[in-house]
Write an enzyme that holds these catalytic residues in place. Structure first.
Site, PDB file in Angstrom:
ATOM      1  N   PHE A   1       1.127  -1.613  -0.280  1.00 22.32           N
ATOM      2  CA  PHE A   1       0.066  -0.336  -0.218  1.00 22.32           C
ATOM      3  C   PHE A   1       0.861   1.424   0.156  1.00 22.32           C
ATOM      4  O   PHE A   1       0.867   1.697   0.670  1.00 22.32           O
ATOM      5  CB  PHE A   1      -1.040   0.036   1.349  1.00 22.32           C
ATOM      6  CG  PHE A   1      -1.640  -1.258   1.581  1.00 22.32           C
ATOM      7  CD1 PHE A   1      -2.418  -1.186   0.516  1.00 22.32           C
ATOM      8  CD2 PHE A   1      -1.182  -2.338   2.002  1.00 22.32           C
ATOM      9  CE1 PHE A   1      -3.860  -2.374   0.584  1.00 22.32           C
ATOM     10  CE2 PHE A   1      -2.221  -3.464   2.088  1.00 22.32           C
ATOM     11  CZ  PHE A   1      -3.713  -3.514   1.735  1.00 22.32           C
TER      12      PHE A   1
ATOM     13  N   ASP B   1       1.040  -1.121  -4.826  1.00 24.04           N
ATOM     14  CA  ASP B   1       0.018  -0.307  -4.655  1.00 24.04           C
ATOM     15  C   ASP B   1      -1.279  -0.656  -6.104  1.00 24.04           C
ATOM     16  O   ASP B   1      -0.812  -1.202  -6.985  1.00 24.04           O
ATOM     17  CB  ASP B   1       0.022   1.264  -4.840  1.00 24.04           C
ATOM     18  CG  ASP B   1      -0.831   2.128  -3.897  1.00 24.04           C
ATOM     19  OD1 ASP B   1      -0.835   2.283  -2.965  1.00 24.04           O
ATOM     20  OD2 ASP B   1      -1.875   1.644  -4.973  1.00 24.04           O
TER      21      ASP B   1
ATOM     22  N   ASN C   1      -3.022  -5.858  -6.493  1.00 25.50           N
ATOM     23  CA  ASN C   1      -3.891  -5.986  -5.296  1.00 25.50           C
ATOM     24  C   ASN C   1      -3.322  -6.491  -4.158  1.00 25.50           C
ATOM     25  O   ASN C   1      -2.796  -7.540  -4.488  1.00 25.50           O
ATOM     26  CB  ASN C   1      -5.025  -6.388  -5.418  1.00 25.50           C
ATOM     27  CG  ASN C   1      -6.200  -7.264  -4.457  1.00 25.50           C
ATOM     28  OD1 ASN C   1      -5.974  -6.806  -2.709  1.00 25.50           O
ATOM     29  ND2 ASN C   1      -7.478  -6.649  -4.032  1.00 25.50           N
TER      30      ASN C   1
ATOM     31  N   ASP D   1       0.718  -0.365   5.266  1.00 23.61           N
ATOM     32  CA  ASP D   1      -0.288   1.563   5.225  1.00 23.61           C
ATOM     33  C   ASP D   1      -1.817   0.998   3.955  1.00 23.61           C
ATOM     34  O   ASP D   1      -1.794   2.005   3.133  1.00 23.61           O
ATOM     35  CB  ASP D   1       0.910   1.684   5.202  1.00 23.61           C
ATOM     36  CG  ASP D   1       0.296   3.595   5.568  1.00 23.61           C
ATOM     37  OD1 ASP D   1      -0.518   3.335   6.229  1.00 23.61           O
ATOM     38  OD2 ASP D   1       0.892   4.633   4.582  1.00 23.61           O
TER      39      ASP D   1
ATOM     40  N   CYS E   1      -5.611   2.784   9.833  1.00 21.19           N
ATOM     41  CA  CYS E   1      -5.645   4.869   9.508  1.00 21.19           C
ATOM     42  C   CYS E   1      -7.369   4.146   9.899  1.00 21.19           C
ATOM     43  O   CYS E   1      -7.846   5.871   9.858  1.00 21.19           O
ATOM     44  CB  CYS E   1      -5.634   5.530   8.565  1.00 21.19           C
ATOM     45  SG  CYS E   1      -6.034   4.905   6.720  1.00 21.19           S
TER      46      CYS E   1
HETATM   47  N1  SAH Z   1       2.227   4.357   2.398  1.00 18.37           N
HETATM   48  C1  SAH Z   1       1.464   5.629   2.199  1.00 18.37           C
HETATM   49  C2  SAH Z   1      -0.262   6.373   1.909  1.00 18.37           C
HETATM   50  C3  SAH Z   1      -0.651   4.811   1.843  1.00 18.37           C
HETATM   51  S1  SAH Z   1      -2.367   5.088   1.689  1.00 18.37           S
HETATM   52  C4  SAH Z   1       2.064   6.967   2.754  1.00 18.37           C
HETATM   53  O1  SAH Z   1       3.073   6.398   3.365  1.00 18.37           O
HETATM   54  O2  SAH Z   1       2.648   7.777   1.630  1.00 18.37           O
HETATM   55  C5  SAH Z   1      -2.703   3.967   1.492  1.00 18.37           C
HETATM   56  C6  SAH Z   1      -2.554   3.518  -0.319  1.00 18.37           C
HETATM   57  O3  SAH Z   1      -3.243   2.056  -0.768  1.00 18.37           O
HETATM   58  C7  SAH Z   1      -3.368   4.251  -1.386  1.00 18.37           C
HETATM   59  O4  SAH Z   1      -2.108   4.810  -2.230  1.00 18.37           O
HETATM   60  C8  SAH Z   1      -4.882   3.273  -2.514  1.00 18.37           C
HETATM   61  O5  SAH Z   1      -3.913   3.152  -3.038  1.00 18.37           O
HETATM   62  C9  SAH Z   1      -3.446   1.422  -1.909  1.00 18.37           C
HETATM   63  N2  SAH Z   1      -4.937   0.678  -2.107  1.00 18.37           N
HETATM   64  C10 SAH Z   1      -6.555   0.512  -1.561  1.00 18.37           C
HETATM   65  N3  SAH Z   1      -6.409  -1.019  -1.778  1.00 18.37           N
HETATM   66  C11 SAH Z   1      -5.527  -1.549  -1.887  1.00 18.37           C
HETATM   67  C12 SAH Z   1      -5.503  -2.722  -2.295  1.00 18.37           C
HETATM   68  N4  SAH Z   1      -6.275  -4.083  -2.219  1.00 18.37           N
HETATM   69  N5  SAH Z   1      -4.281  -3.167  -2.861  1.00 18.37           N
HETATM   70  C13 SAH Z   1      -3.080  -2.213  -2.547  1.00 18.37           C
HETATM   71  N6  SAH Z   1      -3.154  -1.077  -2.688  1.00 18.37           N
HETATM   72  C14 SAH Z   1      -4.275  -0.403  -2.112  1.00 18.37           C
END
Ligand code: SAH
Length: 390
Positions: free
Chosen positions: A223, A245, A273, A294, A334
């Protein structure tokens, strides 16, 4: 004459413990003359004054308290509050890039102001703030001599207040792509196109906190968004970083960020995913020294907590499986509803299912420009646990 809202008997308790919300079912008598966003006084069943705040007949949160005194709520009042929030950030050394106002936690319900040097990204998520948007823009211009202000009101929570989603310039147009400096590293942020207000300032201190856990490590940054954790990991000496991501635009920016910091050779991006990716990595027998999780909020209300718990447990279980002995798990949530004690319980169950255990070595939260107001638990939303696999 300020309209009065009288509470049902016994419904003042939460207010008295510093919580700023009155729900519709706690009210004995509403003043029908009060309009959405207007100022009302809240009285207990014995007509004792408790506070003054924004009224909204469209929302279950009928009143958001601004003050426990009989202050006049005008532009000057808002300016003092915003200045006070800004002075606190400055006193900690925040200057160019930070959250200047964090809504209820800064006694400014529904208002978010993020600062990117001379540019600002704002959200007005309560009716009261929405109808005072012009005043807020004037205040930002007065305090900061802003070069530009962008409104990121494309937030689904606005519907709960009876507000539509919108975004756009609240100043003359400006290039919305800005380079953020965070812990000495550089990151592109797009105030118009990025997620939320364009950048997640809340993880800044957690990004820096990973330094001891990534040296010479093979790191999975799951993520990743635009690489907040992954780029810090590479900078702090990781041997390789895989950032994953589901969002292609986020990964495109991540690659630009990696180049900007001269770290592109160490970082590989995977558009996937994460639930599926972790499953595949597990069945391929992959292993990592450090894994960062995250995810976005899995639950936005209490009703979805069970489902969310399962989601958190699944990704954490699979991550623990992928970690080598003595490896580090850096795991975040979060979602406010995933309370710290549930998060720990989830981790315990996740670890048990793998036959491994964890030592918790750091229990962290959101950065200091997102303070947690005691009595307003909702303001403590970010958990970041760092644990070692034993
Ligand atoms: N770690 C980042 C913030 C993450 S925000 C930082 O430190 O700046 C959460 C992220 O999860 C987003 O970019 C979103 O696109 C992604 N996301 C949401 N669902 C997801 C999934 N099932 N698999 C992969 N990424 C996902």
């Amino acid at each position: 004459m300020i309209p009065e809202i009288i509470l049902l008997k016994g419904e003042e308790d939460r207010l008295l413990t510093n919580h700023p919300w009155i729900y519709n079912n706690e009210i004995y008598s509403d003043d029908v003359s009060a309009e959405a966003g207007s100022i009302v006084d809240v009285l207990n069943s014995k007509k004792k004054f408790l506070g003054r705040g924004f009224y909204n007949p469209h929302s279950k949160i009928r009143v958001r308290i601004l003050t426990r005194e009989k202050d006049e709520i005008n532009q000057d009042f808002l300016k003092k509050r915003i200045l006070s929030a800004w002075n606190y950030r400055k006193s900690l050394g925040y200057n160019d890039f930070c959250r200047v106002v964090f809504s209820e936690a800064d006694y400014l319900p529904g208002l978010i102001i993020d600062k990117f040097q001379d540019y600002f990204s704002i959200q007005t998520l309560s009716f009261g703030m929405e109808i005072r948007k012009n005043e807020i823009v004037e205040i930002i211009n007065e305090i900061f001599d802003a070069k530009g202000i962008y409104e990121r009101n494309d937030a689904t929570v606005r519907a709960l207040e009876g507000l539509t989603e919108q975004k756009g310039f609240l100043s003359s147009e400006f290039p919305t792509e800005i380079i953020v400096n965070e812990n000495g590293l550089q990151f592109y942020a797009d105030l118009a196109g990025g997620q939320k207000t364009g950048y997640y300032f809340d993880q800044r201190e957690n990004h820096a906190a990973i330094e001891p856990y990534v040296k010479n490590a093979k790191v999975l940054d799951a993520f990743s968004y635009t690489g907040g954790f992954g780029i810090h990991a590479a900078h702090y000496g990781a041997s390789e970083v895989i950032s994953a991501d589901i969002s292609k635009p986020a990964l495109d920016i991540l690659q630009k960020n990696a180049k900007l910091n001269g770290l592109e050779k160490k970082i590989e991006t995977v558009e996937a995913n994460v639930f599926e990716l972790l499953r595949t990595l597990n069945s391929n027998g992959a292993s990592f020294d450090t894994i960062i999780l995250d995810p976005p909020p899995f639950c936005k209300n209490r009703a979805s907590l069970d489902q969310a718990f399962k989601g958190y447990k699944e990704i954490n279980r699979r991550a623990i499986q992928l970690l080598k002995k003595d490896g580090f798990l850096i795991t975040c949530s979060c979602s406010f509803h995933m309370l710290p004690e549930f998060f720990i319980e989830m981790l315990k169950e996740a670890a048990m299912n793998t036959g491994k255990n964890l030592q918790i070595i750091e229990s962290r939260m959101q950065a200091k420009d997102h303070p947690v107001l005691l009595g307003f638990e909702e303001s403590h939303y970010l958990k970041c646990i760092i644990a070692r696999v034993v």
